[in-house]
Scaffold this motif. Sequence first.
Motif, PDB file in Angstrom:
ATOM      1  N   GLY A   1      -4.947  12.660  -0.376  1.00 14.69           N
ATOM      2  CA  GLY A   1      -5.388  11.306  -0.021  1.00 14.69           C
ATOM      3  C   GLY A   1      -4.462  10.655   0.975  1.00 14.69           C
ATOM      4  O   GLY A   1      -3.353  10.252   0.627  1.00 14.69           O
ATOM      5  N   THR A   2      -4.896  10.543   2.239  1.00 14.21           N
ATOM      6  CA  THR A   2      -4.017  10.010   3.284  1.00 14.21           C
ATOM      7  C   THR A   2      -4.432   8.632   3.772  1.00 14.21           C
ATOM      8  O   THR A   2      -3.652   7.965   4.430  1.00 14.21           O
ATOM      9  N   SER A   3      -5.643   8.200   3.471  1.00 11.49           N
ATOM     10  CA  SER A   3      -6.080   6.906   3.989  1.00 11.49           C
ATOM     11  C   SER A   3      -6.551   5.928   2.912  1.00 11.49           C
ATOM     12  O   SER A   3      -6.490   4.721   3.118  1.00 11.49           O
TER      13      SER A   3
ATOM     14  N   THR B   1      -0.973   3.483   4.748  1.00 17.04           N
ATOM     15  CA  THR B   1      -0.614   4.481   3.739  1.00 17.04           C
ATOM     16  C   THR B   1       0.761   5.065   4.019  1.00 17.04           C
ATOM     17  O   THR B   1       1.547   5.295   3.084  1.00 17.04           O
ATOM     18  N   ALA B   2       1.080   5.310   5.298  1.00 15.90           N
ATOM     19  CA  ALA B   2       2.392   5.865   5.640  1.00 15.90           C
ATOM     20  C   ALA B   2       3.517   4.942   5.176  1.00 15.90           C
ATOM     21  O   ALA B   2       4.545   5.403   4.652  1.00 15.90           O
TER      22      ALA B   2
ATOM     23  N   LEU C   1      10.392   6.869   9.145  1.00 14.69           N
ATOM     24  CA  LEU C   1       9.042   6.675   8.611  1.00 14.69           C
ATOM     25  C   LEU C   1       8.026   7.165   9.639  1.00 14.69           C
ATOM     26  O   LEU C   1       8.134   6.845  10.822  1.00 14.69           O
ATOM     27  N   THR C   2       7.047   7.924   9.182  1.00 13.72           N
ATOM     28  CA  THR C   2       6.020   8.414  10.110  1.00 13.72           C
ATOM     29  C   THR C   2       4.734   8.721   9.351  1.00 13.72           C
ATOM     30  O   THR C   2       4.698   8.647   8.123  1.00 13.72           O
ATOM     31  N   ASN C   3       3.682   9.055  10.085  1.00 16.81           N
ATOM     32  CA  ASN C   3       2.401   9.466   9.484  1.00 16.81           C
ATOM     33  C   ASN C   3       2.121  10.916   9.876  1.00 16.81           C
ATOM     34  O   ASN C   3       1.339  11.189  10.783  1.00 16.81           O
ATOM     35  N   PRO C   4       2.755  11.872   9.181  1.00 14.70           N
ATOM     36  CA  PRO C   4       2.737  13.278   9.619  1.00 14.70           C
ATOM     37  C   PRO C   4       1.398  13.965   9.517  1.00 14.70           C
ATOM     38  O   PRO C   4       1.186  14.999  10.139  1.00 14.70           O
TER      39      PRO C   4
ATOM     40  N   SER D   1      -2.112   3.503  -6.185  1.00 11.72           N
ATOM     41  CA  SER D   1      -3.212   4.420  -5.843  1.00 11.72           C
ATOM     42  C   SER D   1      -2.673   5.659  -5.136  1.00 11.72           C
ATOM     43  O   SER D   1      -3.164   6.775  -5.354  1.00 11.72           O
ATOM     44  N   TYR D   2      -1.635   5.481  -4.319  1.00 12.34           N
ATOM     45  CA  TYR D   2      -1.025   6.633  -3.638  1.00 12.34           C
ATOM     46  C   TYR D   2      -0.418   7.579  -4.673  1.00 12.34           C
ATOM     47  O   TYR D   2      -0.609   8.800  -4.600  1.00 12.34           O
ATOM     48  N   TRP D   3       0.317   7.008  -5.648  1.00 11.43           N
ATOM     49  CA  TRP D   3       0.942   7.849  -6.681  1.00 11.43           C
ATOM     50  C   TRP D   3      -0.132   8.631  -7.433  1.00 11.43           C
ATOM     51  O   TRP D   3       0.010   9.836  -7.665  1.00 11.43           O
TER      52      TRP D   3
END
Length: 450
Positions: free
Chosen positions: A26-28, A93-94, A79-82, A15-17
Amino acid sequence: MSFKSSIATIGGKSSYWFLHNVLKGGTSFPGKFAMKIDPQVLNSLSKGYETIIVTGTNGKTMTTALIVEALKKKYGDILTNPSGSNMQQGIVTAFLAHKNKKAKKKIAVLEVDEANVKMVTKLLHPKYFVLTNIFRDQMDRYGEIYTTYEKIINGIKLAPDATIIANGDASIFSSVDLPNKKIFYGFNLSNDKAKNDFKAPVNTDGVLCPKCDHILHYHERIYANLGDFFCTNCGYHRPHLDYTVNKIIEQTPNSLKFQMGNKEYSIGIGGTYNIYNALAAYTVARELGLSEDEVAQSFEKNKRIFGRQELINYSGKEIDLILVKNPVGLDEVLHMLNTEKDSYSLVTLLNANHADGIDTSWIWDADYEGLNKAKIQKILVGGQRWHDMGFRLEVAGFNPAMMTTVTDNESLLDEISKLPTKKVYILSTYTAMLALRKTMAEKKIIKAGM
């Protein structure tokens, strides 16, 4: 990884791709989708990571970004959620989005919403908690500052082996006895401050002693309730600081120079509050083995972050887009504007959706009266609650004749192009900022996404 987690991970990554390669955003949703399949998927995704949780009312996004930039110097990929998507689904999602590039150590630096610390800690088992500050914010969602801190503490109690890296200038952070190792950072700007004994202004939140409820006194106050506090009744006082800012050398709306230890540091962003963010990042970096030179070099590379003093060039204007969400943060932004040497135009966008906080009375607690009115040539007022914002500025002494109301973002961009100054500061609540950025992306003014 269990079969259920494997299916959740594959579904979430797919789904992210699709969202990012076909729909361009789409971040969440990918995290939300994966959690529908397996509510515990974060437990599996985070295995093997040394995790740092950054939480607090203000400064989470900037502190997280500075920590990431610093740790890259030594450890490579982080790894982070920028995007600032800091609730559980955004954090999942991150992990789904991370491509696991080569790194000396698997490290995750995550901004986490205060109310989500407990549920995230249950699944992540963090090694560090970084606490920035606690101010009154979105009363309909968080309540008073003590309620907010209790939400954070309930999460920390699930990880007694984690190290707490906290702002020692915030009296609330040293008020609860916990088994965790604690490291404190703060400001020490005066060599002779021990002789000082004064109280914060009467409208300051969080100045009651957390131990005995008497009013705190200060040897030195930086802003709001932050500073070298002490209680004359019970003896409670600021803890020993392990890392300090010793001197503020220069401040402009777009740059800061300050001294930590014996070294001068600079970052390309304004506001005293961002020195606290840099100090928090410096503390984490030093604790994880970086040298002062490595930290200084990483600060010089810091990038403007989505909506946090984000610089945008449009129609010959230099636009500074700044998120504002509570009275202390807004007040500090207004103080920062007073360091501007040139004339500028001001744009204020006020929404009252759930993500903004539905109670907008907080705008009355910020010192609009203290703005240098001679520097402001024109004001645009917009957002769902434009009328409230316009009235607030009138009460602060601004002439209604210099204010123009804009009811949609198309009109706003058109009016910005007509402004009499090159410099434009946009102060916006969260959902108004998202909507404006979406319009700007559609018009190719900025790139889509976050």
